[in-house]
Scaffold this motif. Structure first.
Motif, PDB file in Angstrom:
ATOM      1  N   LEU A   1       0.849  -1.182   0.000  1.00 23.75           N
ATOM      2  CA  LEU A   1       0.000   0.000   0.000  1.00 23.75           C
ATOM      3  C   LEU A   1       0.890   1.239   0.000  1.00 23.75           C
ATOM      4  N   GLY A   2       0.529   2.214  -0.823  1.00 25.48           N
ATOM      5  CA  GLY A   2       1.298   3.444  -0.891  1.00 25.48           C
ATOM      6  C   GLY A   2       2.476   3.398  -1.830  1.00 25.48           C
ATOM      7  N   SER A   3       2.665   2.270  -2.539  1.00 26.50           N
ATOM      8  CA  SER A   3       3.822   2.145  -3.428  1.00 26.50           C
ATOM      9  C   SER A   3       3.544   2.642  -4.840  1.00 26.50           C
ATOM     10  N   GLY A   4       2.325   3.075  -5.109  1.00 25.86           N
ATOM     11  CA  GLY A   4       2.005   3.640  -6.410  1.00 25.86           C
ATOM     12  C   GLY A   4       1.295   2.674  -7.336  1.00 25.86           C
ATOM     13  N   PRO A   5       1.059   3.105  -8.574  1.00 29.77           N
ATOM     14  CA  PRO A   5       0.347   2.279  -9.545  1.00 29.77           C
ATOM     15  C   PRO A   5       1.088   0.974  -9.835  1.00 29.77           C
ATOM     16  N   VAL A   6       0.309  -0.048 -10.195  1.00 27.06           N
ATOM     17  CA  VAL A   6       0.873  -1.328 -10.607  1.00 27.06           C
ATOM     18  C   VAL A   6       0.481  -1.549 -12.067  1.00 27.06           C
ATOM     19  N   LEU A   7       1.484  -1.747 -12.922  1.00 24.80           N
ATOM     20  CA  LEU A   7       1.256  -1.951 -14.343  1.00 24.80           C
ATOM     21  C   LEU A   7       1.343  -3.434 -14.665  1.00 24.80           C
ATOM     22  N   ALA A   8       0.383  -3.917 -15.425  1.00 26.89           N
ATOM     23  CA  ALA A   8       0.373  -5.327 -15.809  1.00 26.89           C
ATOM     24  C   ALA A   8       1.133  -5.514 -17.107  1.00 26.89           C
ATOM     25  N   ILE A   9       1.740  -6.694 -17.218  1.00 25.87           N
ATOM     26  CA  ILE A   9       2.407  -7.077 -18.447  1.00 25.87           C
ATOM     27  C   ILE A   9       2.156  -8.573 -18.650  1.00 25.87           C
ATOM     28  N   GLY A  10       2.029  -8.985 -19.897  1.00 23.56           N
ATOM     29  CA  GLY A  10       1.755 -10.390 -20.171  1.00 23.56           C
ATOM     30  C   GLY A  10       0.826 -10.546 -21.352  1.00 23.56           C
ATOM     31  N   ALA A  11       0.256 -11.741 -21.492  1.00 18.05           N
ATOM     32  CA  ALA A  11      -0.533 -12.072 -22.680  1.00 18.05           C
ATOM     33  C   ALA A  11      -1.765 -11.189 -22.837  1.00 18.05           C
ATOM     34  N   ASN A  12      -2.318 -10.710 -21.756  1.00 18.12           N
ATOM     35  CA  ASN A  12      -3.529  -9.894 -21.795  1.00 18.12           C
ATOM     36  C   ASN A  12      -3.228  -8.422 -22.103  1.00 18.12           C
ATOM     37  N   ILE A  13      -1.953  -8.067 -22.184  1.00 17.63           N
ATOM     38  CA  ILE A  13      -1.548  -6.665 -22.258  1.00 17.63           C
ATOM     39  C   ILE A  13      -0.765  -6.414 -23.538  1.00 17.63           C
ATOM     40  N   HIS A  14      -1.122  -5.360 -24.237  1.00 21.03           N
ATOM     41  CA  HIS A  14      -0.361  -4.975 -25.422  1.00 21.03           C
ATOM     42  C   HIS A  14       0.924  -4.278 -24.982  1.00 21.03           C
ATOM     43  N   PRO A  15       2.070  -4.714 -25.488  1.00 19.49           N
ATOM     44  CA  PRO A  15       3.323  -4.100 -25.046  1.00 19.49           C
ATOM     45  C   PRO A  15       3.408  -2.604 -25.342  1.00 19.49           C
ATOM     46  N   GLY A  16       2.722  -2.162 -26.392  1.00 18.86           N
ATOM     47  CA  GLY A  16       2.724  -0.739 -26.697  1.00 18.86           C
ATOM     48  C   GLY A  16       2.032   0.094 -25.638  1.00 18.86           C
ATOM     49  N   LEU A  17       0.944  -0.434 -25.083  1.00 16.25           N
ATOM     50  CA  LEU A  17       0.245   0.285 -24.005  1.00 16.25           C
ATOM     51  C   LEU A  17       1.051   0.233 -22.720  1.00 16.25           C
TER      52      LEU A  17
ATOM     53  N   VAL B   1      -3.864  -0.886 -15.456  1.00 13.11           N
ATOM     54  CA  VAL B   1      -3.268  -0.201 -14.307  1.00 13.11           C
ATOM     55  C   VAL B   1      -4.072  -0.584 -13.077  1.00 13.11           C
ATOM     56  N   SER B   2      -3.379  -0.962 -12.010  1.00 15.58           N
ATOM     57  CA  SER B   2      -4.079  -1.411 -10.802  1.00 15.58           C
ATOM     58  C   SER B   2      -3.662  -0.616  -9.583  1.00 15.58           C
TER      59      SER B   2
ATOM     60  N   ALA C   1       8.085  10.279 -17.188  1.00 14.53           N
ATOM     61  CA  ALA C   1       7.914  11.729 -17.304  1.00 14.53           C
ATOM     62  C   ALA C   1       7.512  12.352 -15.973  1.00 14.53           C
ATOM     63  N   LEU C   2       6.746  11.601 -15.191  1.00 11.26           N
ATOM     64  CA  LEU C   2       6.301  12.097 -13.883  1.00 11.26           C
ATOM     65  C   LEU C   2       7.287  11.765 -12.768  1.00 11.26           C
ATOM     66  N   GLU C   3       8.352  11.016 -13.106  1.00  8.84           N
ATOM     67  CA  GLU C   3       9.291  10.501 -12.101  1.00  8.84           C
ATOM     68  C   GLU C   3       8.525   9.746 -11.010  1.00  8.84           C
ATOM     69  N   MET C   4       7.587   8.924 -11.485  1.00 11.93           N
ATOM     70  CA  MET C   4       6.689   8.191 -10.600  1.00 11.93           C
ATOM     71  C   MET C   4       7.115   6.731 -10.514  1.00 11.93           C
ATOM     72  N   LYS C   5       7.221   6.217  -9.319  1.00 11.21           N
ATOM     73  CA  LYS C   5       7.522   4.806  -9.115  1.00 11.21           C
ATOM     74  C   LYS C   5       6.291   3.964  -9.424  1.00 11.21           C
ATOM     75  N   VAL C   6       6.498   2.861 -10.158  1.00 14.11           N
ATOM     76  CA  VAL C   6       5.401   1.950 -10.463  1.00 14.11           C
ATOM     77  C   VAL C   6       5.827   0.524 -10.153  1.00 14.11           C
ATOM     78  N   GLY C   7       4.844  -0.321  -9.890  1.00 17.55           N
ATOM     79  CA  GLY C   7       5.088  -1.743  -9.720  1.00 17.55           C
ATOM     80  C   GLY C   7       4.740  -2.496 -10.992  1.00 17.55           C
ATOM     81  N   ILE C   8       5.172  -3.735 -11.056  1.00 21.72           N
ATOM     82  CA  ILE C   8       4.916  -4.584 -12.226  1.00 21.72           C
ATOM     83  C   ILE C   8       4.211  -5.845 -11.767  1.00 21.72           C
ATOM     84  N   GLU C   9       3.164  -6.221 -12.516  1.00 17.92           N
ATOM     85  CA  GLU C   9       2.402  -7.425 -12.215  1.00 17.92           C
ATOM     86  C   GLU C   9       2.346  -8.273 -13.480  1.00 17.92           C
ATOM     87  N   VAL C  10       2.757  -9.515 -13.385  1.00 19.39           N
ATOM     88  CA  VAL C  10       2.831 -10.397 -14.548  1.00 19.39           C
ATOM     89  C   VAL C  10       1.566 -11.232 -14.656  1.00 19.39           C
TER      90      VAL C  10
END
Length: 385
Positions: free
Chosen positions: A260-276, A319-320, A286-295
């Motif tokens: 909690l409090g670590s910022g947005p979590v971005l998904a990557i994998g078969a359900n996600i377009h790599p361009g998005l 985005v989660s 650009a925002l110097e924002m920390k994000v997490g990664i979810e596979v």
């Protein structure tokens, strides 16, 4: 008024949304609140025939050519119950129930709930004390055959006011916790509805060339209906689903989970377009924002899947928002995570240009470097490979 000038009060907005009734399949109570939040921030609001609410904010640029469309999808439905049977005992009426969505029945006993019959009736979810249960059932969660909703009325009144199939929602106020956190019901996924509102508020001050179609989708918890139909009807050029994800806590310390409090979590994998995914990462940079990664090796279990497979296929990101105690009455969120997701969405949309779609098509044909990770499930905005 939920707005202080042009600065949204995140807690007050989230409180208003979570306390509105909107069980999956009957989201109208929530949709009324969503409309009041989004309408001042967009050009047009429509409620479609299946109950999803669609808000359109047009981009800038010549009117003589179609502008690309990005769809933002956040589901507005919540977990709930449904009346399956009316039973009588001692002249009083009691309601047997079935679940709507992935309700965790272990935490139902002792909750206050509202049945939406001919008029709203508040009752309590009760059952026999543990010592009265057969020994084999002591210490276990109640089943739906043992649990009842007691509204305190004689059987004749209950039968007059309540019908089998009536929806039941939980009655739980939103509460502030320490350290900028909040707890309540239906934060899954009214937190994301709030994040979209924050995004739209930021876009009032930003130039963006793409049209934005924000959808509060219906029935995500059961059928993904609103995501399927909205993606089909709007035919967006790209889409981002916004939802919640499990956060770390006692007994849930998996290194892949976000804090909690670590910022947005971005998904990557078969359900996600790599361009998005890359567009979201670039915006975080650009925002110097920390994000997490979810596979996600397969489909994500969110609206992202339903959108991705609509029509010819729609490039989709996810985005989660980290959430603790998901699918309970005490879901807990850090308000700053909601605000950061809103800012990230706005920055991503502001960066979209006419060359984006061609760019992501070309990118699919190039080999990609592996994503760097700092070892605790999170990845900072400046470490992209």
């Amino acid at each position: 008024d939920i707005f202080l000038g042009m600065i949204m009060d995140t807690f007050k907005t989230l409180k208003q949304l979570t306390e509105a009734p909107g069980p999956t399949g009957n989201e109208s109570g929530a949709a009324v609140v969503v409309e009041s939040l989004w309408r001042p921030l967009v050009d047009e609001v429509v409620i479609d025939r299946v109950g999803s609410l669609r808000a359109i904010k047009r981009g800038v640029g010549p009117d003589d050519r179609p502008r690309p469309i990005i769809l933002l999808a956040a589901h507005q439905d919540e977990l709930g119950l449904m009346v399956s049977r009316i039973v009588e005992h001692g002249g009083y009426g009691f309601l047997r129930l079935s679940r709507l969505g992935g309700v965790d029945r272990r935490q139902l006993f002792g909750q206050t709930a509202v049945v939406h019959g001919k008029r709203e009736l508040t009752g309590v979810l009760g059952g026999l004390p543990d010592s009265y249960l057969p020994e084999r059932k002591r210490g276990d969660a109640f089943t739906y055959e043992e649990l009842v909703l007691d509204v305190g009325l004689p059987i004749e009144s209950v039968r007059e006011l309540v019908s089998v199939g009536d929806f039941v929602t939980f009655r739980q106020p939103m509460r502030k916790l320490q350290n900028g956190r909040a707890t309540g019901k239906a934060i899954d996924n009214r937190a994301s509805i709030t994040a979209v509102a924050i995004c739209l508020e930021h876009l009032k001050q930003r130039r963006h060339s793409w049209d934005v179609v924000a959808v509060a989708t219906a029935q995500e918890e059961e059928t993904f209906l609103g995501a399927y139909t909205s993606a089909f009807a709007q035919r967006p050029d790209a889409a981002i689903a916004i939802d919640v994800t499990h956060a770390r806590g006692p007994g849930a310390n998996d290194s892949e989970l976000a804090e909690l409090g670590s910022g947005p979590v971005l998904a990557i994998g078969a359900n996600i377009h790599p361009g998005l995914y890359k567009a979201l990462r670039d915006a975080a940079d650009a925002l110097e924002m920390k994000v997490g990664i979810e596979v996600h090796a397969g489909q994500s279990g969110t609206d992202a899947y339903a959108i991705q497979v609509a029509r010819e296929g729609i490039p989709t990101g996810l985005v989660s928002i980290p959430l603790r105690y998901m699918h309970t009455m005490v879901e807990t969120v850090d308000l700053t995570d909601i605000e950061r997701v809103g800012r990230l969405l706005a920055e991503t949309i502001a960066q979209l240009d006419d060359g984006f779609l061609d760019g992501i098509r070309e990118e699919l044909m190039r080999p990609h470097k592996p994503v760097k990770n700092n070892g605790d499930g999170n990845s900072s905005g400046d470490d992209r490979g």
